[in-house]
Design a protein around this motif. Structure first.
Motif, PDB file in Angstrom:
ATOM      1  N   ILE A 754       0.837  -1.204   0.000  1.00 53.86           N
ATOM      2  CA  ILE A 754       0.000   0.000   0.000  1.00 53.86           C
ATOM      3  C   ILE A 754       0.874   1.257   0.000  1.00 53.86           C
ATOM      4  N   SER A 755       1.973   1.236   0.721  1.00 56.63           N
ATOM      5  CA  SER A 755       2.884   2.397   0.738  1.00 56.63           C
ATOM      6  C   SER A 755       3.445   2.680  -0.646  1.00 56.63           C
ATOM      7  N   LYS A 756       3.816   1.616  -1.379  1.00 58.31           N
ATOM      8  CA  LYS A 756       4.342   1.811  -2.733  1.00 58.31           C
ATOM      9  C   LYS A 756       3.270   2.374  -3.660  1.00 58.31           C
ATOM     10  N   LEU A 757       2.056   1.864  -3.524  1.00 59.33           N
ATOM     11  CA  LEU A 757       0.961   2.372  -4.345  1.00 59.33           C
ATOM     12  C   LEU A 757       0.656   3.825  -4.001  1.00 59.33           C
ATOM     13  N   ALA A 758       0.747   4.163  -2.711  1.00 60.78           N
ATOM     14  CA  ALA A 758       0.505   5.549  -2.287  1.00 60.78           C
ATOM     15  C   ALA A 758       1.526   6.487  -2.900  1.00 60.78           C
ATOM     16  N   LYS A 759       2.774   6.049  -2.917  1.00 59.90           N
ATOM     17  CA  LYS A 759       3.835   6.877  -3.478  1.00 59.90           C
ATOM     18  C   LYS A 759       3.595   7.190  -4.944  1.00 59.90           C
ATOM     19  N   ALA A 760       2.971   6.238  -5.663  1.00 64.06           N
ATOM     20  CA  ALA A 760       2.708   6.414  -7.094  1.00 64.06           C
ATOM     21  C   ALA A 760       1.305   6.965  -7.367  1.00 64.06           C
ATOM     22  N   ARG A 761       0.604   7.356  -6.295  1.00 64.66           N
ATOM     23  CA  ARG A 761      -0.756   7.919  -6.422  1.00 64.66           C
ATOM     24  C   ARG A 761      -1.739   6.916  -7.037  1.00 64.66           C
ATOM     25  N   LYS A 762      -1.542   5.651  -6.744  1.00 63.28           N
ATOM     26  CA  LYS A 762      -2.445   4.613  -7.250  1.00 63.28           C
ATOM     27  C   LYS A 762      -3.501   4.341  -6.166  1.00 63.28           C
ATOM     28  N   LEU A 763      -4.496   5.200  -6.086  1.00 65.84           N
ATOM     29  CA  LEU A 763      -5.452   5.126  -4.990  1.00 65.84           C
ATOM     30  C   LEU A 763      -6.360   3.909  -5.090  1.00 65.84           C
ATOM     31  N   GLU A 764      -6.887   3.643  -6.272  1.00 62.89           N
ATOM     32  CA  GLU A 764      -7.880   2.565  -6.408  1.00 62.89           C
ATOM     33  C   GLU A 764      -7.326   1.213  -5.972  1.00 62.89           C
ATOM     34  N   PRO A 765      -6.140   0.782  -6.477  1.00 65.71           N
ATOM     35  CA  PRO A 765      -5.625  -0.506  -5.988  1.00 65.71           C
ATOM     36  C   PRO A 765      -5.263  -0.476  -4.505  1.00 65.71           C
ATOM     37  N   ALA A 766      -4.839   0.693  -4.004  1.00 63.96           N
ATOM     38  CA  ALA A 766      -4.504   0.792  -2.577  1.00 63.96           C
ATOM     39  C   ALA A 766      -5.756   0.574  -1.732  1.00 63.96           C
ATOM     40  N   LEU A 767      -6.872   1.205  -2.111  1.00 61.39           N
ATOM     41  CA  LEU A 767      -8.129   1.015  -1.376  1.00 61.39           C
ATOM     42  C   LEU A 767      -8.609  -0.432  -1.488  1.00 61.39           C
ATOM     43  N   ARG A 768      -8.417  -1.020  -2.656  1.00 59.78           N
ATOM     44  CA  ARG A 768      -8.841  -2.406  -2.844  1.00 59.78           C
ATOM     45  C   ARG A 768      -8.082  -3.340  -1.895  1.00 59.78           C
ATOM     46  N   LEU A 769      -6.785  -3.110  -1.757  1.00 57.47           N
ATOM     47  CA  LEU A 769      -5.985  -3.949  -0.858  1.00 57.47           C
ATOM     48  C   LEU A 769      -6.358  -3.701   0.599  1.00 57.47           C
ATOM     49  N   TYR A 785      -2.830   2.509   8.362  1.00 55.41           N
ATOM     50  CA  TYR A 785      -3.676   3.690   8.192  1.00 55.41           C
ATOM     51  C   TYR A 785      -2.870   4.867   7.645  1.00 55.41           C
ATOM     52  N   GLY A 786      -1.633   5.011   8.124  1.00 59.68           N
ATOM     53  CA  GLY A 786      -0.793   6.088   7.596  1.00 59.68           C
ATOM     54  C   GLY A 786      -0.560   5.940   6.110  1.00 59.68           C
ATOM     55  N   ALA A 787      -0.349   4.686   5.652  1.00 62.25           N
ATOM     56  CA  ALA A 787      -0.085   4.440   4.230  1.00 62.25           C
ATOM     57  C   ALA A 787      -1.322   4.695   3.382  1.00 62.25           C
ATOM     58  N   ILE A 788      -2.486   4.209   3.829  1.00 60.57           N
ATOM     59  CA  ILE A 788      -3.695   4.360   3.007  1.00 60.57           C
ATOM     60  C   ILE A 788      -4.163   5.813   3.005  1.00 60.57           C
ATOM     61  N   ILE A 789      -3.998   6.512   4.117  1.00 59.95           N
ATOM     62  CA  ILE A 789      -4.347   7.939   4.149  1.00 59.95           C
ATOM     63  C   ILE A 789      -3.399   8.714   3.238  1.00 59.95           C
ATOM     64  N   SER A 790      -2.121   8.329   3.233  1.00 62.58           N
ATOM     65  CA  SER A 790      -1.161   8.962   2.331  1.00 62.58           C
ATOM     66  C   SER A 790      -1.570   8.769   0.877  1.00 62.58           C
ATOM     67  N   ALA A 791      -2.083   7.562   0.544  1.00 60.88           N
ATOM     68  CA  ALA A 791      -2.539   7.306  -0.821  1.00 60.88           C
ATOM     69  C   ALA A 791      -3.699   8.228  -1.182  1.00 60.88           C
ATOM     70  N   CYS A 792      -4.635   8.401  -0.261  1.00 56.16           N
ATOM     71  CA  CYS A 792      -5.775   9.296  -0.507  1.00 56.16           C
ATOM     72  C   CYS A 792      -5.313  10.730  -0.690  1.00 56.16           C
ATOM     73  N   VAL A 793      -4.397  11.151   0.175  1.00 55.21           N
ATOM     74  CA  VAL A 793      -3.896  12.528   0.121  1.00 55.21           C
ATOM     75  C   VAL A 793      -3.173  12.786  -1.194  1.00 55.21           C
ATOM     76  N   ARG A 794      -2.311  11.867  -1.585  1.00 55.74           N
ATOM     77  CA  ARG A 794      -1.548  12.058  -2.823  1.00 55.74           C
ATOM     78  C   ARG A 794      -2.453  12.065  -4.048  1.00 55.74           C
ATOM     79  N   ALA A 795      -3.537  11.278  -3.992  1.00 54.17           N
ATOM     80  CA  ALA A 795      -4.455  11.225  -5.127  1.00 54.17           C
ATOM     81  C   ALA A 795      -5.505  12.333  -5.078  1.00 54.17           C
TER      82      ALA A 795
END
Length: 1062
Positions: A754-769, A785-795
């Motif tokens: 999830i952290s890697k997906l967050a870094k690349a702004r890949k929100l949909e697969p991050a939420l799916r996982l 939670y920090g990783a998934i929130i980061s994904a939301c923020v970046r996207a």
């Protein structure tokens, strides 16, 4: 959804008024009295304001789409596009061009163009006229797609000839797309408007001609060529003539091809530098297609030499193909031999034969069923680069089988593997089932599986399993176990394999009962530890719910094969035996366990305790002197955990020593124990970033028939991130592999992915996982939670970010951490600036007694200094508050924030310089971020001389990284000032080599080693923009050409190309 264009707004209002005049039973007629119209002057003012507002909204939305396109995020492009339509923001031809170009460049290769033309049709319905660039996008992508279809259809035809499986439906579906016809329709529409087709570059004409040449379509080709000749801004080039000559030859019109060639030779001196060999090669090909071999040979041997045209292997390969098509393979071989003989001379004049030289000859021999000469050519072929010669290799492998040379076919699979190719499941089945000897078939299957990727194995799993089961039908039990060990790793252990293995055991058992003297060799082999019978127990266990073989298998293995259950198997089998009340088997199973288990377990746990306390020497002494010297076998779980603990403590060599001792202690047949400790040492190396041994252990684990566990996969991903170019792709690849092999995921595994997906702004697969974690009852922790929130923020997804943040605070597993708060604050500071919202999270942090970090204070300073209206006194006060309230020393990055706000946002150079001075007085050493902020200030405020002085000062005071962002500022600033020579000089002193070091700086005042600054895509973009700012279009295109030669992602290059084309 219907989109209203600006011109239709009046009719829309009329429509709404009409609807409102249809009263319902509950409406009062007086409520619908029309409002008196405003005065004409006010109406005109409102209209102007509305138009200005619409233009601004359109511009801002287009910029967001362009940004998403440059980032390669097609989903965000379409979200922004849909949002424009939903908000009734006027769409322009530029909007549609951006969206069409995003689809053309970011679509997955091999997909039809349905979505692109839905957008184009919508554009036409909205009465938005396409521009020349619109047609350029569409023509380019249609030609590209047609070439994809041509290649795929040709591949399917070759495959059907080789395997007998005819994919007629697939071919018909591909050919029915009609990409070329649609391209010609668009082209004919475009050329009717001179203002449109004048924008076409010669490459668009050439792409059309190249596609037409495949079909020999001379009529449409002539039309395209005529339009090119009449174009006022572009003219034919060498590629044009090569395409036309090739087309005429394919159509059998050799005289037309010669006329075109003579036209080319007459203007060749005026075309500028180019590779003339492509045109001459096309003429050779045209002669051959018109069956004029002698003329083709004359062009190669005489004309090209006379006209000083470089002779490559391409025309010789065309001649070889011609001979092979005529069935004259000996003449084709003579051509190759001529090349080989010339290559051995000291002054070689002829080109070197390549895979395309030998391939047609090999193919011709295979088709004519001539194994001996085919083998001679194959020996020559594999000395070349065979990365694109799969079809020829597969044909030869089948020829070997036809002539009874099965081992040669296996060698072909090895050659494929060495070249990065992989045999398809149909070929594997043909080769494996050729062997009547089970051992030979098993070996062939193992070679095939080693040569195939996990994806190919998964796609062909049904056929491969059927093949294995067919081989097992004539196998002994020992041979069947070998087959299972071969195939279970890549394909798992499905029921069909378990059934086949039990059937082999039944037949073997029946045979030994009838021939009692025959079983002695098997008993002896097992005593030597050469056979692993554990899969047979697993098969019986798997089928125990509906087949009563488990008790009999246990009794047979314990009595006749002296089977000793491994620890991981003992409890599971015992529970099943007890469940079905198989008393005799239960007693024998218990008796088979070694009596030393309890003492070995106690000592193994003592090793783990010593390791956890940091007493490494004690742990190793216990292992060597108290376990191994006494002949005990250590508990694998304890060794696994001890290795991991030592690795985390940084004792890599000690962890490796314990791993080696454990591997020596475990028997070769105890693959599970060996797997557990190997998985652990893999994690240790990966987390240390030492990926070479980590990947070696990864490969060994797979060869053993296992796969890394979830933590090992996550560690591999963390370790490889230091050298990976696309971490999100790596993350999803590892996730897919782990899931495909039913690896039990862990919280750590999900956190990393999830952290890697967050870094690349890949929100949909991050939420799916994240949702998948909850489905699997894996509890997310604060890091999750920090990783998934980061994904939301970046996207940029405020709704998801706030929802998940609230869920985190109420979760039973929540542990207070500053990271998620920083993510939310950063979102409201940088992505959706809202100071009040950002401060809400600061207040909540304080309420929960969570101590801010240095980064929190940086964000807080940004909230006050970068969001208008600026509150610089409060921002400045943070330097004092962070030290007084939270004992955090101000860092250079905090001063950089203030400098950026003063100098770049507020254009207050004096205050920015005062902050710089204040920082020096506080004895905070400026870093690269501070210098970048200060240089940005000076360049933006037209103080280039002072910026140049500060740049030299920076080079002497800090060890500058190879990052180019500061140099990019100068290139941009020089371009805006018209100092193109200085921009060029800055660009030239940079390098494209990331590993290059220089012993001399760009200044003469330092001798210490420094990294040369490395150009990144942003550097090329800055240089292109500098040329465009000064109307130097051709120079900008030269930089773009340089960029194209770099190994940058296509979408990044396309973004810079947009600047030139726009």
């Amino acid at each position: 959804m219907h989109t209203l264009s600006p011109s239709s707004s009046y009719s829309n209002k009329s429509h709404l008024s009409y609807k409102n005049n249809q009263l319902s039973d509950h409406e009062n007629p007086t409520d619908l009295l029309p409002t008196p119209p405003p005065s004409p002057i006010r109406s005109q003012q409102q209209q102007q304001q509305q138009e200005q507002h619409s233009m601004t909204a359109t511009l801002e939305a287009n910029n967001r789409i362009l940004k998403a396109k440059r980032e390669g995020n097609l989903k965000i492009v379409m979200i922004e596009f849909a949002s424009m339509k939903k908000q009734h923001i006027p769409l322009t031809h530029h909007t549609y061009n951006l969206v069409l170009d995003a689809h053309a460049n970011l679509r997955r290769e091999g997909t039809p163009l349905t979505h692109i033309f839905k957008i184009y049709d919508e554009m036409i319905r909205a009465h938005i006229p396409p521009s020349g660039y619109t047609y350029t996008i569409l023509l380019r992508v249609l030609c590209k797609r047609d070439v994809e279809v041509q290649k795929t259809v040709a591949m399917l035809k070759r495959q059907s000839i080789r395997t007998g499986n005819v994919g007629i439906d697939d071919m018909n579906q591909l050919e029915s797309e009609g990409n070329l016809n649609r391209a010609l329709e668009l082209f004919r529409v475009a050329v009717k408007d001179p203002s449109i087709y004048e924008e076409f570059q010669v490459e668009i004409y050439n792409q059309l001609l190249r596609v037409l040449s495949h079909y020999g379509n001379t009529v449409d080709a002539q039309f395209v060529y005529d339009q090119l000749q009449h174009s006022p801004h572009t003219q034919p080039n060498s590629a044009t003539f090569a395409a036309l000559i090739n087309l005429m030859g394919r159509a059998g019109q050799i005289q037309s091809a010669l006329d075109m060639f003579h036209t080319y030779t007459s203007i060749r001196p005026t075309l500028g530098p180019h590779d003339a060999s492509y045109v001459y090669n096309a003429l050779v090909d045209a002669y051959l297609k018109c069956n004029q071999l002698d003329e083709a040979l004359r062009v190669v041997k005489e004309d090209m030499v006379r006209d000083d045209v470089k002779v490559t292997v391409i025309p010789y390969n065309s001649i070889i193909r011609h001979y092979c098509a005529q069935g004259e393979m000996n003449k084709a071989r003579n051509v190759v031999n001529t090349l080989l003989q010339d290559n051995h001379k000291k002054t070689s004049l002829l080109p070197v034969a390549d895979a395309s030289s030998y391939g047609p000859i090999l193919s011709a021999y295979c088709q004519s069923n001539q194994w001996q000469p085919a083998s001679e050519i194959y020996t020559q072929l594999i000395k070349t680069d065979i990365a694109k010669a799969y079809g020829n290799l597969a044909n030869y492998a089948l020829l070997c089988i036809t002539h009874g040379h099965g081992q040669d076919a296996v060698e072909v699979m090895k050659d494929m593997h060495r070249a990065g190719l992989e045999p398809d499941p149909i070929l594997v089945t043909r080769i494996v089932l050729f062997f009547s000897n089970v051992s030979d078939a098993t070996y062939a299957l193992s070679i095939a599986l080693q040569s195939m990727s996990p994806r190919t194995i998964t796609k062909g799993s049904s056929m491969l399993l059927q093949t294995a089961v067919k081989v097992m039908q004539s196998a002994t039990l020992v041979q069947a176990l070998a087959i299972v060990c071969t195939i279970a790793g890549p394909l798992g252990f499905p029921i069909v394999l378990a059934n086949a293995l039990i059937e082999c055991w039944r037949q073997d058992n029946s045979h030994h009962k009838n021939n009692k003297n025959d079983d002695a060799p098997h008993h002896q082999a097992n005593k030597k530890g050469e056979i692993d019978y554990a899969p047979l127990i697993e098969a019986a266990l798997m089928l125990s719910s509906h087949q009563p073989w488990l008790g009999d298998v246990v009794i047979d293995l314990v009595d006749h094969y002296h089977y000793v259950p491994p620890p991981h198997q003992f409890a599971r089998v015992l529970a099943c035996l007890q469940q079905y009340q198989l008393v005799e088997a239960e007693n024998k199973w218990k008796a088979a366990v070694a009596t030393t288990t309890d003492e070995a377990e106690t000592l193994s746990n003592q090793v783990l305790k010593a390791s956890m306390r940091g007493h490494i020497d004690t742990a190793l002494t216990l292992m060597e002197q108290h376990i191994l010297q006494r002949g005990f076998i250590p508990l694998p779980e304890a060794m696994r955990d001890s290795i991991a603990v030592m690795g985390k403590q940084g004792h890599l060599q000690d962890a490796l020593r314990l791993f080696q001792l454990s591997m020596n202690a475990f028997k070769k047949e105890d693959t599970r124990s060996r797997y557990l400790v190997m998985n652990s040492i893999l994690i240790v190396y990966a987390q240390q970033g030492d990926m070479v041994p980590a990947k070696q252990y990864y490969d060994t684990i797979k060869q053993m028939g296992y796969f890394p566990d979830g933590n090992a996969y996550a560690s591999l991903l963390l370790g490889s991130a230091k050298c990976a170019t696309d971490e999100a792709t790596d993350a999803l690849t590892i996730y897919d592999e782990a899931k495909r092999h039913h690896v039990k995921p862990t919280t750590f595994f999900y956190n990393v992915v999830i952290s890697k997906l967050a870094k690349a702004r890949k929100l949909e697969p991050a939420l799916r996982l994240f949702d998948e974690m909850q489905q699997f009852k894996i509890i997310p922790n604060c890091i999750t939670y920090g990783a998934i929130i980061s994904a939301c923020v970046r996207a940029g997804s405020e709704l998801h970010a706030r929802r998940l943040f609230g869920e985190m605070l109420s979760a039973s597993s929540y542990q207070p951490r500053v990271g998620p708060f920083n993510n939310m604050i950063q979102f409201y500071v940088r992505q959706q600036p809202n100071r009040e919202r950002a401060l809400e999270y600061i207040i909540e942090m304080r309420r929960r007694r969570i101590k801010p970090s240095a980064h929190t204070y940086k964000l807080l300073m940004e909230a006050y200094s970068t969001i208008a209206p600026y509150d610089m006194p409060t921002a400045h006060r943070m330097l004092h508050d962070m030290e007084k309230k939270d004992k955090i020393q101000p860092e250079a990055t905090h001063y950089a924030t203030l400098i950026y706000s003063y100098g770049t946002l507020q254009r207050d150079v004096k205050s920015a310089e005062q902050v710089f001075t204040e920082m020096n007085k506080a004895k905070v050493i400026p870093d690269e971020a501070v210098y970048q902020a200060m240089l940005d200030t000076l360049i933006n405020n037209d103080k280039m001389e002072r910026a140049e002085e500060l740049y030299q000062e920076m080079l002497q005071n800090i060890h500058k990284s190879c990052s180019p962002y500061i140099e990019n500022l100068f290139i941009r600033g020089y371009g805006q000032k018209g100092f193109v020579d200085k921009a060029e000089a800055m660009f030239e002193i940079m390098s494209d080599n990331r590993l290059l070091r220089s012993t001399s700086s760009t200044t003469k005042t330092t001798n210490k080693n420094e990294y040369i600054v490395v150009r990144e895509p942003s550097t090329y973009e800055a240089m292109v923009q500098a040329y465009l700012d000064n109307n130097m279009i051709s120079k900008a295109k030269e930089i773009l050409d340089m960029m194209v030669k770099r190994d940058f992602p296509e979408k990044v290059v396309a973004a810079v190309a947009d600047l030139v084309l726009e």
